[in-house]
Design an enzyme around this catalytic site. Structure first.
Site, PDB file in Angstrom:
ATOM      1  N   GLU A 192       1.292   8.289  -3.642  1.00 52.88           N
ATOM      2  CA  GLU A 192       2.734   8.081  -3.470  1.00 52.88           C
ATOM      3  C   GLU A 192       3.303   9.001  -2.383  1.00 52.88           C
ATOM      4  O   GLU A 192       4.257   9.740  -2.592  1.00 52.88           O
ATOM      5  CB  GLU A 192       3.471   8.270  -4.797  1.00 52.88           C
ATOM      6  N   GLU A 316      -1.531   1.923  -9.953  1.00 55.25           N
ATOM      7  CA  GLU A 316      -0.597   2.274 -11.022  1.00 55.25           C
ATOM      8  C   GLU A 316       0.208   1.029 -11.364  1.00 55.25           C
ATOM      9  O   GLU A 316       0.903   0.480 -10.499  1.00 55.25           O
ATOM     10  CB  GLU A 316       0.339   3.422 -10.632  1.00 55.25           C
TER      11      GLU A 316
END
Length: 512
Positions: A192, A316
């Protein structure tokens, strides 16, 4: 007049029955394979995922190897998890691997600033994680630190894991009890990076990836599959920039993260256990958005990689609700209902049907965090409804993908509609055909007629996961309320398959 009314009523009933019928056509081998790595899991240093999940107090009276909890290991081995992603997540970009090796009593403590501000003693580090993976018979997927780490730090971690040279860092590994290289293959270059991994722009990250990936070397017998930190949900520009600026031969995969929010609002996501049918419906609308995301990110990747050599890695995914009342909000502990099982099955169907591009995915997360497979409470352990989906769907791992054409009735709530049925199918190495069907309609069963072209079979059996209510959960006092049962609602009609799937249910059929 009565005859007219009766005729209209009959027509309405017939129309309603027709609307609650789905049609499926399944064709033979497409030449594609559903990678087992789509069924991967994610274990972050977050809440009770690692500590008090996998890694327990030495005095806890449960079966353990070192401090690894073996009832958890055995449950995960049963569903054949193909990979385990660690140490994060946001934690990955504040984790410094040298803090987690060597004698445990001498390891420095750290504050987990992302998740709850708790102090960790680093007793669970690289060797402990890889010992866990060996027990699980699963492949490790390590996310390296780009956000607060250095190129040298990542390069040395790869060398520590995979080299068999006489360098100082390799000698350190040998002194720490592992003479042979671990041969870790899956390697995430940051996590991320658009957010908690450094608040980078895609242009800056693409340059960082090229730099870090250059020094993450391939050692003999240990070629790395490097995975770039990809987009947040519908940030298609991130994918465009990365595909444009990172050579295809530098990355094995490009990630994408997407969480299903019941309300669509990060500020108040909604309860894991107390929700109406309207909120259930909105949750499923948000779940089905995964299809759009995969399609659009794949289309961008196709521009720069028409041969589909770079995998889309959804590392995810899952439902994210408000934490359970009375728990540390930074621990992200949530219960797991039949609704979550339907989300898992639907999402896995989407991934299976896009196996030409989606080659890997990881559910967030394995134990005690978000959409967990397993919940623990001291010596107690339970399997969630989501766990049972992965048990049902393990038959698709590394199987030949069978193409599906589906015509589904609508599931309508408050004037809005979504397809009631979704499905995927495969054929394993022994020739058995497996079809996974989901009925999202909370109220009505659906009759499904399936044509199997050029596929021979003579018998059908199946399993079903459903319950009386979409809010039903497994608890430590009632751990088997939602569980797998044998399914007898399918039959052969010529070479067609006829199935009636109950409301709010998942069915996997085996044809042989």
């Amino acid at each position: 007049m009565k005859k007219i009314l009766f005729a209209l009523l009959l027509l309405w009933q017939l129309d309603a029955a027709a609307q609650n019928t789905a049609g499926i056509t399944i064709t033979g081998n497409t030449g594609q394979t559903i990678s087992r790595h789509i069924y991967g899991q994610f274990a972050e240093h977050l809440g009770r995922g690692i500590y008090d999940g996998f890694w327990v107090d030495k005095n806890l009276p449960v079966a353990k190897q070192d401090r690894i909890r073996l009832d958890v290991v055995n449950a995960l081995k049963k569903i054949k998890i193909p990979n385990l992603r660690w140490p994060g997540g946001c934690f990955a970009d504040e984790y410094h691997w040298r803090d987690g090796i060597g004698p445990r009593a001498q390891r420095p403590k750290m504050v987990n600033t992302n998740w709850g501000g708790i102090t960790e003693d680093n007793s669970f580090g690289t060797h402990e994680f890889l010992a866990l993976c060996k027990l699980l018979d699963t492949e490790p997927y390590i996310a390296g630190n780009v956000g607060s780490g250095t190129v040298e730090e990542m390069a040395k971690w790869v060398e520590y894991l995979n080299s068999n040279s006489s360098s100082t860092v390799v000698q350190m590994r040998k002194q720490n009890g592992h003479p042979e290289p671990y041969k870790v293959s899956f390697w995430g270059v940051g996590n991320e990076s658009w957010g908690c991994g450094g608040e980078m722009t895609p242009e800056f990250y693409a340059g960082q990836f090229r730099r870090y990936a250059t020094y993450a070397r391939n050692y003999p017998g240990s070629p790395l599959k490097k995975i770039a930190s990809g987009a947040n949900a519908s940030d298609y520009n991130w994918t465009e920039v990365c595909m444009k600026n990172i050579p295809n031969n530098m990355m094995w995969g490009l990630s994408m993260h997407y969480y299903t929010l019941p309300t669509g609002d990060w500020g108040k996501k909604g309860s894991a256990t107390k929700f109406s049918e309207a909120e259930y419906f909105s949750t499923m609308v948000n779940c089905l958005k995964m299809e759009e995301l995969v399609n659009k990110h794949s289309a961008i990747m196709d521009k720069y990689d028409p041969d589909k050599k770079v995998a889309l890695v959804v590392d995810e995914w899952g439902i994210w609700t408000d934490p359970e009342p009375g728990t540390n909000p930074g621990f992200l502990y949530q219960q797991n209902s039949l609704r979550d099982a339907l989300i898992a099955a639907t999402t896995l169907n989407i991934f299976n049907n896009h196996c030409d591009r989606v080659k890997m995915a990881e559910l967030a997360q394995t134990i005690n965090v978000l959409q967990a497979l397993i919940l623990t409470e001291k010596t107690k352990m339970l399997l969630t409804p989501t766990y049972h989906i992965f048990d049902m769907y393990k038959v698709h791992q590394d199987a030949k993908y069978l193409a599906i054409k589906l015509k589904s009735p609508d599931y309508e709530v408050n004037g809005k509609s979504i397809p009631a049925v979704n499905a995927s199918a495969s054929q394993d190495a022994t020739g058995k055909i497996h079809i996974s069907l989901v009925n999202l309609d909370a109220n009505k069963p659906v009759s499904i007629s399936t044509q199997l072209k050029d596929l021979a079979w003579s018998s059908v059996s199946g399993q079903i996961l459903t319950s009386a209510n979409i809010t039903d959960i497994n608890t430590f006092n009632q751990p088997a309320k939602v569980q797998l049962k044998n399914f007898a609602g399918a039959k052969k009609d010529g070479n067609n398959l006829v199935v009636t799937i109950p409301a709010k249910a998942v069915v996997t059929l085996e044809l042989k």
